[in-house]
Design an enzyme around this catalytic site. Structure first.
Site, PDB file in Angstrom:
ATOM      1  N   ASP A 106      45.483 140.103  39.616  1.00 53.22           N
ATOM      2  CA  ASP A 106      46.085 140.332  40.942  1.00 53.22           C
ATOM      3  C   ASP A 106      45.295 141.446  41.618  1.00 53.22           C
ATOM      4  O   ASP A 106      45.815 142.537  41.867  1.00 53.22           O
ATOM      5  CB  ASP A 106      47.575 140.681  40.813  1.00 53.22           C
ATOM      6  CG  ASP A 106      48.223 140.879  42.181  1.00 53.22           C
ATOM      7  OD1 ASP A 106      47.611 140.494  43.201  1.00 53.22           O
ATOM      8  OD2 ASP A 106      49.327 141.445  42.243  1.00 53.22           O
ATOM      9  N   ILE A 107      44.043 141.153  41.877  1.00 56.41           N
ATOM     10  CA  ILE A 107      43.123 142.167  42.397  1.00 56.41           C
ATOM     11  C   ILE A 107      43.257 142.248  43.914  1.00 56.41           C
ATOM     12  O   ILE A 107      43.016 141.273  44.622  1.00 56.41           O
ATOM     13  CB  ILE A 107      41.666 141.829  41.991  1.00 56.41           C
ATOM     14  CG1 ILE A 107      41.578 141.647  40.463  1.00 56.41           C
ATOM     15  CG2 ILE A 107      40.702 142.905  42.500  1.00 56.41           C
ATOM     16  CD1 ILE A 107      42.144 142.805  39.643  1.00 56.41           C
ATOM     17  N   GLU A 108      43.705 143.437  44.387  1.00 57.78           N
ATOM     18  CA  GLU A 108      43.993 143.581  45.815  1.00 57.78           C
ATOM     19  C   GLU A 108      43.286 144.774  46.433  1.00 57.78           C
ATOM     20  O   GLU A 108      43.553 145.136  47.566  1.00 57.78           O
ATOM     21  CB  GLU A 108      45.511 143.724  46.035  1.00 57.78           C
ATOM     22  CG  GLU A 108      46.315 142.603  45.390  1.00 57.78           C
ATOM     23  CD  GLU A 108      47.732 142.473  45.937  1.00 57.78           C
ATOM     24  OE1 GLU A 108      48.034 143.109  46.962  1.00 57.78           O
ATOM     25  OE2 GLU A 108      48.516 141.724  45.335  1.00 57.78           O
ATOM     26  N   GLN A 109      42.426 145.426  45.686  1.00 56.23           N
ATOM     27  CA  GLN A 109      41.727 146.588  46.253  1.00 56.23           C
ATOM     28  C   GLN A 109      40.342 146.703  45.626  1.00 56.23           C
ATOM     29  O   GLN A 109      40.056 146.086  44.588  1.00 56.23           O
ATOM     30  CB  GLN A 109      42.501 147.874  45.978  1.00 56.23           C
ATOM     31  CG  GLN A 109      42.688 148.148  44.501  1.00 56.23           C
ATOM     32  CD  GLN A 109      43.147 149.579  44.210  1.00 56.23           C
ATOM     33  OE1 GLN A 109      42.345 150.429  43.881  1.00 56.23           O
ATOM     34  NE2 GLN A 109      44.438 149.826  44.337  1.00 56.23           N
TER      35      GLN A 109
END
Ligand SMILES: *[C@@H]1O[C@H](CO)[C@@H](O)[C@H](O)[C@H]1NC(C)=O
Ligand SMILES: *[C@@H]1O[C@H](CO)[C@@H](O)[C@H](O)[C@H]1NC(C)=O
Ligand SMILES: *[C@@H]1O[C@H](CO)[C@@H](O)[C@H](O)[C@H]1NC(C)=O
Length: 292
Positions: free
Chosen positions: A143-146
């Site tokens: 869940d890579i969001e940055q």
């Protein structure tokens, strides 16, 4: 003979589009235990959220809100919960990333080293400091969001290498619905992911809004035709509070207008609900489950 064939075909037709529900657990103590989450019978996949501090030379660390204190080693309290989930057929994954914390993969070597860390500490390997003790998770969720998108493809490949060592290591991902996802596209293009639960919320332009399914529908087509994965799941918020920037779909609209659209794809695997805390408050999964 013919009637047997007919029954088989009917059974296939009836099951081919029956979906599963995935959920995120770990960000609010009031959501109850992991064991109770699985015992609800609502979910087939639970993502433990999150391992949100890794790389850049940092020791990876978990943030599970108030459920346990990773630095004090008290997350071994989850060992029996995880095993109880698995004994009921629920797959339990560790989710990497989320909106807070600090993470990135600075090089291919950094990705390789995280893969080894994850194998030794959460999967089939061994380590003297396993946060969840002897429990062996079913896989890793991205869940890579940055930060940079670099090297998550290397991480996926490195984790997939462990699939040859016995128990399957599932790889899943939670991209934003704007296609392609800026953080995960390169990783997804490896074709190594089993399930991709796309976040159709907090994303104007592709989520459900103003009573219209059109944007959601066209983004769904892009995901189901563009990404190689066993199944694509529609990620939905369990309540308006779960997605402050939009995308909540009332259950009646979800059942009558959205499910018929998304189930049209053979890639449809079910839905992902963000998250267990809001779901328990709103009863969203229970309300839609029979239609999913
Ligand atoms: C991340 O881990 C480092 C140690 O490896 C620690 O100094 C830092 O406080 C952690 N950050 C968070 C947000 O937990
Ligand atoms: C659909 O997305 C576009 C942006 O891509 C936006 O301008 C439009 O308002 C959206 N439609 C609805 C009904 O929200
Ligand atoms: C949740 O929904 C299910 C299915 O509609 C229903 O049986 C149950 O009573 C509901 N629970 C609550 C607390 O509203």
């Amino acid at each position: 003979m013919i009637s047997h064939l007919l029954l088989l075909l009917l059974a296939l037709a009836a099951t081919s589009h029956a979906g599963s529900i995935a959920v995120y657990w770990g960000q609010n103590t009031a959501e109850g235990t992991l064991a109770d989450t699985c015992a609800s019978g609502l979910y087939s996949y639970v993502n433990i959220a999150f391992l949100n501090n890794f790389s850049n030379g940092q020791n990876p660390s978990l943030n599970l809100a108030g459920h346990c204190d990773p630095t004090a080693g008290t997350c071994t309290s989850l060992t029996s919960d995880i095993q109880s989930c698995q004994s009921q057929g629920v797959k339990v994954l560790l989710s990497l990333g989320g909106v807070s914390g600090t993470y990135s993969l600075s090089s291919a070597a950094d990705a390789q080293s995280l893969a080894t860390y994850l194998w030794d500490n959460f999967l089939g390997g061994s380590s003297s400091s396993r946060p969840f003790g002897s429990a062996v998770l079913d896989g890793i969720d991205f869940d890579i969001e940055q930060g940079s998108a670099d090297n998550y493809d290397v991480l996926a490949k490195a984790l997939s290498q462990f699939r040859s060592q016995g128990k399957k290591v599932y790889l899943t991902a939670a991209p934003q619905c704007v296609y392609p996802d800026q953080h995960l596209d390169t990783a997804l293009q490896t074709g190594l992911f089993d399930y991709v639960w796309v976040q159709f919320y907090n994303n104007a332009g592709c989520d459900y809004s103003s009573g219209s399914v059109d944007n959601l529908s066209s983004a769904w087509s892009q995901w189901t035709s563009g990404v190689t994965a066993t199944n694509i799941f529609l990620g939905v918020p369990a309540s308006t509070a779960a997605a402050p920037s939009g995308g909540y779909i009332p259950p009646d609209v979800f059942i009558s207008q959205v499910l018929p659209v998304v189930k049209d794809s053979s890639k449809y695997g079910g839905i992902m609900v963000w998250n267990r805390y809001y779901d328990e408050q709103s009863n969203y999964s229970a309300t839609v489950k029979n239609s999913v």
